[in-house]
Design an enzyme around this catalytic site. Structure first.
Site, PDB file in Angstrom:
ATOM      1  N   TYR A 129       0.880  -1.169   0.000  1.00 15.39           N
ATOM      2  CA  TYR A 129       0.000   0.000   0.000  1.00 15.39           C
ATOM      3  C   TYR A 129       0.923   1.226   0.000  1.00 15.39           C
ATOM      4  CZ  TYR A 129      -4.087   2.728   1.573  1.00 15.39           C
ATOM      5  OH  TYR A 129      -5.110   3.641   1.681  1.00 15.39           O
ATOM      6  N   ARG A 182      -5.711  10.178 -11.155  1.00  7.25           N
ATOM      7  CA  ARG A 182      -5.016  10.900 -10.064  1.00  7.25           C
ATOM      8  C   ARG A 182      -4.601   9.853  -9.049  1.00  7.25           C
ATOM      9  NH1 ARG A 182      -5.267  10.288  -5.092  1.00  7.25           N
ATOM     10  NH2 ARG A 182      -7.238  11.153  -4.424  1.00  7.25           N
ATOM     11  N   LYS A 200      -5.423  -1.552  -2.483  1.00  8.17           N
ATOM     12  CA  LYS A 200      -6.607  -1.310  -1.636  1.00  8.17           C
ATOM     13  C   LYS A 200      -7.304  -2.633  -1.334  1.00  8.17           C
ATOM     14  CE  LYS A 200      -6.803   3.320  -1.405  1.00  8.17           C
ATOM     15  NZ  LYS A 200      -7.011   4.166  -0.225  1.00  8.17           N
ATOM     16  N   GLU A 271     -11.826   4.870  -6.747  1.00  9.99           N
ATOM     17  CA  GLU A 271     -10.531   5.226  -6.160  1.00  9.99           C
ATOM     18  C   GLU A 271      -9.709   6.071  -7.122  1.00  9.99           C
ATOM     19  OE1 GLU A 271      -9.771   4.059  -2.929  1.00  9.99           O
ATOM     20  OE2 GLU A 271      -8.230   5.601  -3.153  1.00  9.99           O
ATOM     21  N   ASP A 272      -9.210   7.159  -6.618  1.00 10.47           N
ATOM     22  CA  ASP A 272      -8.217   7.976  -7.330  1.00 10.47           C
ATOM     23  C   ASP A 272      -8.678   8.420  -8.720  1.00 10.47           C
ATOM     24  OD1 ASP A 272      -6.888   7.658  -5.001  1.00 10.47           O
ATOM     25  OD2 ASP A 272      -5.091   6.768  -5.842  1.00 10.47           O
ATOM     26  N   ASP A 294     -13.866   6.556  -2.151  1.00  7.72           N
ATOM     27  CA  ASP A 294     -12.971   6.464  -0.995  1.00  7.72           C
ATOM     28  C   ASP A 294     -12.264   7.783  -0.718  1.00  7.72           C
ATOM     29  OD1 ASP A 294     -11.405   5.186   0.983  1.00  7.72           O
ATOM     30  OD2 ASP A 294      -9.787   4.890  -0.449  1.00  7.72           O
ATOM     31  N   ASP A 295     -11.821   8.474  -1.768  1.00  7.30           N
ATOM     32  CA  ASP A 295     -11.040   9.696  -1.562  1.00  7.30           C
ATOM     33  C   ASP A 295     -11.890  10.823  -1.004  1.00  7.30           C
ATOM     34  OD1 ASP A 295      -8.445   8.797  -2.733  1.00  7.30           O
ATOM     35  OD2 ASP A 295      -9.818   8.357  -4.370  1.00  7.30           O
ATOM     36  N   ASN A 445      -0.185  11.657  -0.090  1.00 11.03           N
ATOM     37  CA  ASN A 445       0.585  10.439  -0.341  1.00 11.03           C
ATOM     38  C   ASN A 445       1.226  10.507  -1.723  1.00 11.03           C
ATOM     39  OD1 ASN A 445      -0.302   9.141   2.070  1.00 11.03           O
ATOM     40  ND2 ASN A 445      -2.283   8.833   1.094  1.00 11.03           N
TER      41      ASN A 445
HETATM   42  N1  LIG Z   1      -4.388  10.306   3.688  1.00  9.34           N
HETATM   43  C1  LIG Z   1      -5.406   9.877   2.994  1.00  9.34           C
HETATM   44  O1  LIG Z   1      -6.165   8.994   3.421  1.00  9.34           O
HETATM   45  C2  LIG Z   1      -5.677  10.445   1.646  1.00  9.34           C
HETATM   46  C3  LIG Z   1      -4.780  11.265   1.025  1.00  9.34           C
HETATM   47  N2  LIG Z   1      -5.059  11.774  -0.198  1.00  9.34           N
HETATM   48  C4  LIG Z   1      -4.028  12.591  -0.829  1.00  9.34           C
HETATM   49  O2  LIG Z   1      -4.499  13.888  -1.033  1.00  9.34           O
HETATM   50  C5  LIG Z   1      -3.858  14.453  -2.145  1.00  9.34           C
HETATM   51  C6  LIG Z   1      -4.885  15.186  -2.975  1.00  9.34           C
HETATM   52  O3  LIG Z   1      -5.876  14.308  -3.445  1.00  9.34           O
HETATM   53  P1  LIG Z   1      -7.156  14.904  -4.225  1.00  9.34           P
HETATM   54  O4  LIG Z   1      -7.860  15.894  -3.397  1.00  9.34           O
HETATM   55  O5  LIG Z   1      -7.945  13.769  -4.716  1.00  9.34           O
HETATM   56  O6  LIG Z   1      -6.420  15.609  -5.430  1.00  9.34           O
HETATM   57  P2  LIG Z   1      -6.951  16.749  -6.362  1.00  9.34           P
HETATM   58  O7  LIG Z   1      -6.066  16.770  -7.531  1.00  9.34           O
HETATM   59  O8  LIG Z   1      -8.421  16.602  -6.558  1.00  9.34           O
HETATM   60  O9  LIG Z   1      -6.730  18.084  -5.509  1.00  9.34           O
HETATM   61  C7  LIG Z   1      -5.486  18.647  -5.231  1.00  9.34           C
HETATM   62  C8  LIG Z   1      -5.732  20.078  -4.731  1.00  9.34           C
HETATM   63  O10 LIG Z   1      -4.504  20.601  -4.230  1.00  9.34           O
HETATM   64  C9  LIG Z   1      -4.372  21.926  -4.718  1.00  9.34           C
HETATM   65  N3  LIG Z   1      -2.970  22.315  -4.772  1.00  9.34           N
HETATM   66  C10 LIG Z   1      -2.043  21.985  -5.699  1.00  9.34           C
HETATM   67  N4  LIG Z   1      -0.886  22.622  -5.430  1.00  9.34           N
HETATM   68  C11 LIG Z   1      -1.090  23.347  -4.314  1.00  9.34           C
HETATM   69  C12 LIG Z   1      -0.278  24.232  -3.560  1.00  9.34           C
HETATM   70  N5  LIG Z   1       0.979  24.479  -3.897  1.00  9.34           N
HETATM   71  N6  LIG Z   1      -0.816  24.830  -2.468  1.00  9.34           N
HETATM   72  C13 LIG Z   1      -2.095  24.583  -2.111  1.00  9.34           C
HETATM   73  N7  LIG Z   1      -2.912  23.757  -2.788  1.00  9.34           N
HETATM   74  C14 LIG Z   1      -2.408  23.158  -3.874  1.00  9.34           C
HETATM   75  C15 LIG Z   1      -5.007  21.903  -6.087  1.00  9.34           C
HETATM   76  O11 LIG Z   1      -5.341  23.207  -6.514  1.00  9.34           O
HETATM   77  C16 LIG Z   1      -6.234  21.044  -5.803  1.00  9.34           C
HETATM   78  O12 LIG Z   1      -7.240  21.841  -5.254  1.00  9.34           O
HETATM   79  C17 LIG Z   1      -3.126  13.323  -2.855  1.00  9.34           C
HETATM   80  O13 LIG Z   1      -1.749  13.417  -2.573  1.00  9.34           O
HETATM   81  C18 LIG Z   1      -3.663  12.077  -2.202  1.00  9.34           C
HETATM   82  O14 LIG Z   1      -2.686  11.070  -2.092  1.00  9.34           O
HETATM   83  C19 LIG Z   1      -6.239  11.543  -0.840  1.00  9.34           C
HETATM   84  C20 LIG Z   1      -7.165  10.715  -0.274  1.00  9.34           C
HETATM   85  C21 LIG Z   1      -6.924  10.073   0.992  1.00  9.34           C
HETATM   86  C1  LIG Z   2      -4.946   7.005   0.544  1.00 11.28           C
HETATM   87  C2  LIG Z   2      -5.583   7.410  -0.690  1.00 11.28           C
HETATM   88  O1  LIG Z   2      -6.678   6.968  -1.003  1.00 11.28           O
HETATM   89  C3  LIG Z   2      -4.937   8.369  -1.541  1.00 11.28           C
HETATM   90  O2  LIG Z   2      -3.875   8.880  -1.205  1.00 11.28           O
HETATM   91  O3  LIG Z   2      -5.491   8.648  -2.609  1.00 11.28           O
HETATM   92 MG   LIG Z   3      -7.130   7.295  -3.003  1.00 11.35          MG
END
Ligand SMILES: NC(=O)C1=CN([C@@H]2O[C@H](COP(=O)(O)OP(=O)(O)OC[C@H]3O[C@@H](n4cnc5c(N)ncnc54)[C@H](O)[C@@H]3O)[C@@H](O)[C@H]2O)C=CC1
Ligand SMILES: CC(=O)C(=O)O
Ligand SMILES: [Mg+2]
Length: 603
Positions: A129, A182, A200, A271-272, A294-295, A445
């Protein structure tokens, strides 16, 4: 309404006991070498002599029978010697070597694979993962040896209803679906994103005990806009730009119809997906099919549980959540998902409507602070845009440092996908937080995309913080025998329980109430003593236990809403009469645990 009394930790905590019932026989429709080449049934040298006779395996294996325990020990020895032999090599080389050895076992013998995974989940989750799965996706075409899961492409339009019957299993319960647009914070990885669905689902088996014969990872290949991949001669996906608009949706529609025609009781986890399709598909399907994103939804529940934990860590009553200033960095599917549930929670706690309770939340994207002055603001982000009078001294697009210095937030939460944006200046500015225990959530991540490292958070903001990251970091040695605790704020604490609870409830849809129950369950899991130490989430080692509890909470919410239709022999009436403890027990008993079952051949 959030019931504060419920936040006393459960007394039923964390025994690491798994179901150890005597294994029943398993019907197999093949014989001889076909069984050895089928990882679902293969036991390698572990086939007893009687079974070798019955199944036509005599002579196809070396004569000595090796017990499961010996096979297990042999694998772990080779894993440990790989660790020793790769010491000093670059992290990526070591991680990929570990992934390869696990993947080879996965391809050969699923029972042994899942047993070592379950028993060593803390060590192996970072390989199968996040973070290593990210590296695997990036290198998928080069690493590819054998297919796993199903691949539906834009070229399969009109064929999906028949293709779905190519999958060899009679029953599928859990599907994880991606279009690769993504993957973690790594962007568009096209067909290579299938790696995340496999990771996952491995967590579904390890945490929720879903039988691996009933899982299905799916890649929906509608092209990629990643130029590097399009030019890569090894790339295994369609070499075309991503489909858009109605063309794109018609592919997803066709896939969903096909899946639910063959397996009407399956659950599909999206997912993603890039943000526009993440929200659009959730809206489009959530009332038609049993699915969730999930996201958006899993992440939101985990983050909310962590945010409530930070209120408790400050020694304040939960009702104080309504006074916390929270800055969310990243206005994508994950960040907006978190904000939406946080607003719902504040609204429930305060009794005010959702529009009235947004003042405490601040949102930034790549262009800085989002205000009502923003041009072409995304409709999903618009409700969180601030009027300039609400953020006096700040301007549209203000930088993160400006925002933190001015607002002195209680919580800084990153879901931006941008590594290191919580830099020294930002983290130092958090020292002036209005909270007695500021919280830093660097949730992006994989590791290199985390907004900051754990070490930097403790170094620059100070020892008295709460820290969580999406990918694992080691606890930080603060000197003088003190430890800075690192939490893993990852949706893995919820999605397996959401899937399992929904499956056993037999509900046809996944409602907000079911998701809220999952989040509340996670929030109430930790004791006050743990929370005081900055421990907001359970150890990954207890993931089966927390998943059983979350699953029970989801199932009971479905029962309360009158949506539970039951599963297998357990009907809605029985579910209605189960106490909370009985529901947890029912779920725990249901969980698949890897042991060698006697194989019985049937034509
Ligand atoms: N810890 C967890 O369980 C999870 C973590 N994530 C992580 O969250 C991150 C984002 O995922 P999503 O929201 O789906 O992506 P997304 O692409 O939909 O959104 C990313 C956002 O970040 C903004 N962004 C980009 N550069 C930036 C900067 N320099 N300063 C401020 N904002 C900035 C973008 O404008 C956009 O609004 C990924 O790295 C993903 O791995 C996502 C889901 C679960
Ligand atoms: C953990 C997860 O779902 C993500 O980083 O997109
Ligand atoms: Mg995800």
């Amino acid at each position: 309404m959030w019931n504060v009394a419920r936040f006393a930790a459960s007394s039923l905590r964390r025994p690491r006991s798994f179901s150890t019932a005597i294994p029943g026989p398993c019907i197999v429709h093949k014989r001889g070498a076909d069984i050895l080449h089928d990882p679902w049934f293969n036991k390698d040298t572990g086939f007893p002599l009687t079974e070798r006779d019955r199944l036509g395996l005599r002579g196809l294996l070396p004569p000595r029978v090796i017990s499961f325990d010996q096979q297990y020990a042999r694998f772990m020895e080779s894993y440990r010697s790989l660790e020793k032999n790769t010491q000093g090599q670059p992290n990526s080389v070591v991680s990929l070597a570990k992934w390869r050895i696990l993947n080879r076992l996965h391809d050969r013998n699923e029972t042994l694979y899942y047993r070592v995974l379950i028993d060593n989940i803390k060590d192996f989750a970072p390989i199968i993962y996040t973070p290593t799965v990210g590296l695997v996706c990036q290198n998928y075409s080069g690493l590819f040896r054998r297919p796993r899961g199903m691949y539906f492409s834009a070229k399969d339009k009109g064929e999906m209803m028949s293709m779905i019957y190519n999958w060899p299993a009679q029953q599928v319960d859990m599907i994880v679906l991606t279009d690769g647009s993504r993957i973690l914070g790594l962007g568009d990885l096209g067909v290579q994103g299938i790696g995340i669905t496999i990771g996952k689902l491995d967590m579904y088996v390890a945490a929720a005990g879903i039988n691996p014969q009933k899982i299905l990872p799916v890649m929906l290949d509608v092209g990629t806009n990643n130029q590097k991949l399009l030019e890569d001669r090894l790339y295994l996906g369609l070499r075309q730009p991503r489909l858009e608009g109605e063309e794109y949706l018609s592919i997803v529609d066709e896939f969903m119809e096909a899946v639910f025609t063959r397996w009407p009781k399956a659950i599909v986890q999206f997912e993603d997906f890039q943000m526009k399709w993440a929200f659009e598909t959730l809206q489009r399907y959530r009332k038609r099919f049993c699915m969730f994103n999930d996201d958006i939804q899993g992440t939101a529940g985990v983050a909310l549980a962590g945010l409530l934990g930070t209120v408790r860590a400050q020694g304040r009553p939960l009702s104080d959540f309504v006074n916390q200033k929270i800055v969310v960095v990243g206005a994508g599917s994950a960040g907006l998902g978190v904000l939406n549930v946080a607003v719902q929670a504040v609204s429930r706690m305060s009794g005010k409507n959702e529009t009235a309770v947004k003042n405490q939340f601040f949102l930034l994207d790549k262009d800085g602070l989002i205000t009502k002055e923003r041009r072409n603001i995304d409709t999903a982000a618009a409700p969180f845009a601030k009027g300039l009078k609400d953020v006096e001294g700040l301007r549209e697009g203000a930088s993160l440092t400006e925002v933190v210095k001015k607002l002195k937030p209680h919580v800084l939460l990153g879901l931006s996908g941008v590594g290191g944006i919580f830099n020294e200046e930002v983290l130092k500015a958090m020292q002036e937080s209005d909270s007695t225990k500021p919280a830093i959530f660097a949730m992006s991540n994989p590791t290199m995309n985390a907004e900051c490292t754990a070490a930097d958070a403790f170094k620059y903001t100070g020892e008295n913080i709460v820290f969580a990251s999406g990918s694992p970091f080691e606890n930080v040695d603060l000197g003088n025998g003190k430890v800075g605790h690192v939490n893993q704020a990852n949706n893995m604490y919820l999605f397996p329980g959401i899937g399992l609870g929904t499956l056993l409830s037999g509900a046809r849809f996944i409602t907000d109430e079911m998701l809220q129950a999952a989040s509340e369950c996670l929030a109430s899991y930790m004791t006050d003593e743990e929370i005081q130490k900055g421990i907001l989430y359970p150890s990954v080692n207890s993931i089966r236990h927390i998943t059983a509890e979350v699953g029970a909470a989801v199932l009971r919410a479905a029962v309360a809403e009158g949506l539970a239709e039951g599963h297998g022999d357990v009907g809605p009436r029985e579910l209605r009469h189960m106490s909370k403890e009985e529901t947890v027990e029912y779920i725990t008993r249901y969980m698949w645990f890897p042991v060698y079952n006697p194989l019985v051949h049937e034509k």
